[in-house]
Design a protein around this motif. Structure first.
Motif, PDB file in Angstrom:
ATOM      1  N   VAL A 152       0.944  -1.156   0.012  1.00 54.16           N
ATOM      2  CA  VAL A 152      -0.020   0.031   0.340  1.00 54.16           C
ATOM      3  C   VAL A 152       1.576   1.108  -0.144  1.00 54.16           C
ATOM      4  CG1 VAL A 152      -2.092   1.161   1.486  1.00 54.16           C
ATOM      5  CG2 VAL A 152      -1.753  -0.784   1.020  1.00 54.16           C
ATOM      6  N   LYS A 153       1.073   2.270  -0.713  1.00 54.17           N
ATOM      7  CA  LYS A 153       1.608   3.225  -1.498  1.00 54.17           C
ATOM      8  C   LYS A 153       0.763   4.140   0.209  1.00 54.17           C
ATOM      9  CE  LYS A 153       3.599   1.909  -5.888  1.00 54.17           C
ATOM     10  NZ  LYS A 153       3.770   2.482  -6.566  1.00 54.17           N
ATOM     11  N   GLY A 154       1.413   5.271   0.137  1.00 55.15           N
ATOM     12  CA  GLY A 154       1.184   6.215   0.814  1.00 55.15           C
ATOM     13  C   GLY A 154       2.423   5.888   2.491  1.00 55.15           C
ATOM     14  N   THR A 155       1.256   7.173   3.370  1.00 59.09           N
ATOM     15  CA  THR A 155       1.515   7.889   5.057  1.00 59.09           C
ATOM     16  C   THR A 155       0.990   6.417   5.411  1.00 59.09           C
ATOM     17  OG1 THR A 155      -0.012   8.428   5.388  1.00 59.09           O
ATOM     18  CG2 THR A 155       1.015  10.133   4.801  1.00 59.09           C
ATOM     19  N   LEU A 156       2.003   6.129   6.630  1.00 56.30           N
ATOM     20  CA  LEU A 156       1.952   4.915   7.493  1.00 56.30           C
ATOM     21  C   LEU A 156       0.531   4.282   8.279  1.00 56.30           C
ATOM     22  CD1 LEU A 156       3.161   2.427   8.974  1.00 56.30           C
ATOM     23  CD2 LEU A 156       3.805   4.372  10.941  1.00 56.30           C
ATOM     24  N   MET A 157      -0.375   5.998   8.553  1.00 50.99           N
ATOM     25  CA  MET A 157      -1.289   5.534   8.640  1.00 50.99           C
ATOM     26  C   MET A 157      -2.492   5.272   7.594  1.00 50.99           C
ATOM     27  SD  MET A 157      -3.554   5.315  11.697  1.00 50.99           S
ATOM     28  CE  MET A 157      -2.374   6.094  12.327  1.00 50.99           C
ATOM     29  N   PHE A 158      -2.017   5.960   6.648  1.00 57.13           N
ATOM     30  CA  PHE A 158      -3.268   5.681   5.522  1.00 57.13           C
ATOM     31  C   PHE A 158      -2.952   4.519   5.741  1.00 57.13           C
ATOM     32  CE2 PHE A 158      -3.498   4.875   0.789  1.00 57.13           C
ATOM     33  CZ  PHE A 158      -5.076   5.395   0.446  1.00 57.13           C
ATOM     34  N   SER A 159      -2.074   3.466   5.129  1.00 62.03           N
ATOM     35  CA  SER A 159      -1.272   1.745   4.937  1.00 62.03           C
ATOM     36  C   SER A 159      -2.033   1.102   5.586  1.00 62.03           C
ATOM     37  CB  SER A 159       0.212   1.498   5.216  1.00 62.03           C
ATOM     38  OG  SER A 159       1.034   2.115   6.467  1.00 62.03           O
ATOM     39  N   VAL A 160      -2.322   1.515   6.641  1.00 62.57           N
ATOM     40  CA  VAL A 160      -2.716   0.500   8.407  1.00 62.57           C
ATOM     41  C   VAL A 160      -4.751   0.630   7.828  1.00 62.57           C
ATOM     42  CG1 VAL A 160      -3.522   0.814  11.213  1.00 62.57           C
ATOM     43  CG2 VAL A 160      -1.143   1.308   9.894  1.00 62.57           C
ATOM     44  N   TRP A 161      -4.747   2.122   7.808  1.00 64.85           N
ATOM     45  CA  TRP A 161      -6.215   1.941   7.259  1.00 64.85           C
ATOM     46  C   TRP A 161      -6.986   1.599   5.996  1.00 64.85           C
ATOM     47  CZ3 TRP A 161      -8.821   3.791   3.258  1.00 64.85           C
ATOM     48  CH2 TRP A 161     -10.173   4.237   3.475  1.00 64.85           C
ATOM     49  N   SER A 162      -6.042   1.488   5.028  1.00 63.34           N
ATOM     50  CA  SER A 162      -6.002   0.796   3.898  1.00 63.34           C
ATOM     51  C   SER A 162      -6.150  -0.817   3.812  1.00 63.34           C
ATOM     52  CB  SER A 162      -5.169   0.798   2.634  1.00 63.34           C
ATOM     53  OG  SER A 162      -5.437   2.186   2.481  1.00 63.34           O
ATOM     54  N   ARG A 163      -5.450  -1.431   5.405  1.00 65.38           N
ATOM     55  CA  ARG A 163      -5.053  -3.258   5.297  1.00 65.38           C
ATOM     56  C   ARG A 163      -6.194  -3.632   5.908  1.00 65.38           C
ATOM     57  NH1 ARG A 163       0.765  -1.096   6.143  1.00 65.38           N
ATOM     58  NH2 ARG A 163       2.001  -2.362   3.849  1.00 65.38           N
ATOM     59  N   LEU A 164      -6.859  -2.368   6.786  1.00 61.00           N
ATOM     60  CA  LEU A 164      -7.871  -2.567   7.862  1.00 61.00           C
ATOM     61  C   LEU A 164      -9.515  -3.086   6.915  1.00 61.00           C
ATOM     62  CD1 LEU A 164      -7.095  -0.926  11.093  1.00 61.00           C
ATOM     63  CD2 LEU A 164      -7.183  -3.311  10.917  1.00 61.00           C
ATOM     64  N   LYS A 165      -9.324  -1.995   6.029  1.00 61.53           N
ATOM     65  CA  LYS A 165     -10.228  -1.925   5.466  1.00 61.53           C
ATOM     66  C   LYS A 165     -10.386  -3.199   4.156  1.00 61.53           C
ATOM     67  CE  LYS A 165     -12.940   1.124   2.228  1.00 61.53           C
ATOM     68  NZ  LYS A 165     -13.019  -0.225   1.451  1.00 61.53           N
ATOM     69  N   MET A 166      -9.410  -4.046   3.512  1.00 64.59           N
ATOM     70  CA  MET A 166      -9.398  -4.969   2.849  1.00 64.59           C
ATOM     71  C   MET A 166      -9.673  -6.170   3.827  1.00 64.59           C
ATOM     72  SD  MET A 166      -5.852  -4.384   0.858  1.00 64.59           S
ATOM     73  CE  MET A 166      -5.088  -3.881   2.202  1.00 64.59           C
ATOM     74  N   ILE A 167      -8.693  -6.392   5.036  1.00 64.70           N
ATOM     75  CA  ILE A 167      -9.277  -7.118   6.351  1.00 64.70           C
ATOM     76  C   ILE A 167     -11.026  -7.537   6.345  1.00 64.70           C
ATOM     77  CG2 ILE A 167      -8.889  -7.665   8.740  1.00 64.70           C
ATOM     78  CD1 ILE A 167      -5.984  -7.202   8.482  1.00 64.70           C
TER      79      ILE A 167
END
Length: 355
Positions: free
Chosen positions: A270-285
């Protein structure tokens, strides 16, 4: 508004009833609830309390009678409840709103089934009325008695002997029946050909309540799988909360695909800031777990919602014509269908979980 509710559920030992109470709480944002006739043995009480989650606190009257005739529950994060007295037919408390800091007294009632056994109820409530004095006081619950001669249909005529004690109590302490909407006859029994309906669930306020809560109206909801209508009351200001937390059914953690879903989503680039990458992965989960849940229980929730809506429509029609035999027959069938799907869902959840 934060809502209060009283409901004679006719047995929490039925998994379908537990599900319907939780649905009632969530649908109407209830923060204080009184449940009557739970039929839960004292040794099983803690097991059933856990079904409502750790955010609830409870007071019961097992010390006065077996089978937990009255359960009073509240969410301490929204209100402070100080229990003042507990008896066979009443739990009396003081509720303080966290938002405004304004307290009021609240008595939840489950009256016994005969004129003579209810005499102690009027004595207990009279003592409470004396202690409350001029403070704001609300009384709600299943009184098991009518107040007027017209409060029963399709059964034996209401007699003055049945209603005299209740009427005298209301008059002596200057109480007022709160305005209501929804079902007037809030309890029913019997089959299609011999159905009786009565108004025996009440919500009363003293003069201080009626002066300060002039716009409060009680709502007698559809009874769902019980034979009593829940009484819903909105009386406390609420604060707008934040977003919904990330949740999933705990039984999914035992599924053979669970860890691979977590690992694949968390290792995704996931490209972007650390917080954005965490949010994106949680959304995928979240999306993957929703799909997994749908695969395991495809259609069950839709069937429950459909059965619940069908029952709601029939019971809404019964508000206006409780003597309609066709509607009563349809109500019985719809209750059976809803219970069937609720029990199937509960069984599946138990099978999938080890907690």
């Amino acid at each position: 508004m934060i809502n209060l509710c009283t409901w004679n559920v006719r047995g929490l030992n039925d998994p379908a009833k537990v599900t319907e109470v939780k649905n009632l709480i969530n649908t109407h944002n209830i923060k204080v609830i009184a449940l009557f006739e739970t039929r839960i043995k004292p040794q099983n009480c803690s097991k059933y309390v856990k079904k409502f989650g750790r955010h609830w606190q409870w007071e019961m009257n097992y010390s006065c009678c077996d089978w937990g005739r009255i359960w009073l529950g509240w969410k301490p994060s929204f209100v402070t409840v100080s229990v003042c007295s507990v008896s066979t037919q009443v739990i009396h408390c003081e509720i303080t709103e966290h938002v405004t800091g304004n307290p009021f007294f609240y008595s939840v009632v489950y009256g016994l089934h005969s004129v003579d056994t209810r005499k102690l109820l009027w004595s207990d409530l009279g003592n409470i009325a004396d202690s409350v004095n001029n403070h704001t006081w609300l009384i709600s619950g299943d009184f098991n008695t009518m107040l007027n001669l017209t409060d029963r249909i399709n059964g034996s005529a209401v007699t003055l002997h049945e209603i005299l004690d209740f009427s005298d109590f209301v008059t002596a302490y200057g109480l007022t029946v709160l305005n209501s909407i929804g079902h007037y006859f809030c309890w029913h029994k019997g089959g299609v050909s011999n159905s009786t309906a009565s108004r025996i669930d009440w919500c009363l306020g003293n003069s201080n309540w009626t002066m300060t809560k002039t716009d409060v109206v009680t709502e007698y909801l559809n009874p769902s799988t019980s034979d009593h209508s829940p009484i819903l009351l909105s009386c406390i200001e609420n604060v707008v909360g934040g977003g919904r937390p990330f949740k999933f059914f705990y039984f999914l953690a035992d599924h053979h695909s669970f860890m691979s879903i977590i690992e694949n989503c968390w290792s995704a680039e996931v490209k972007g800031t650390l917080m954005f990458s965490v949010w994106s992965r949680l959304k995928m989960i979240k999306d993957k777990l929703k799909n997994l849940h749908n695969e395991e229980f495809k259609g069950i929730h839709e069937k429950i919602d459909l059965a619940r809506n069908d029952l709601h429509d029939i019971q809404t029609q019964l508000q206006f014509d409780y003597s309609d035999a066709s509607l009563l027959l349809q109500e019985s069938d719809k209750v059976a269908v809803l219970k069937k799907w609720l029990n199937i869902n509960e069984s599946a959840l138990r099978k999938k979980s080890r907690i």
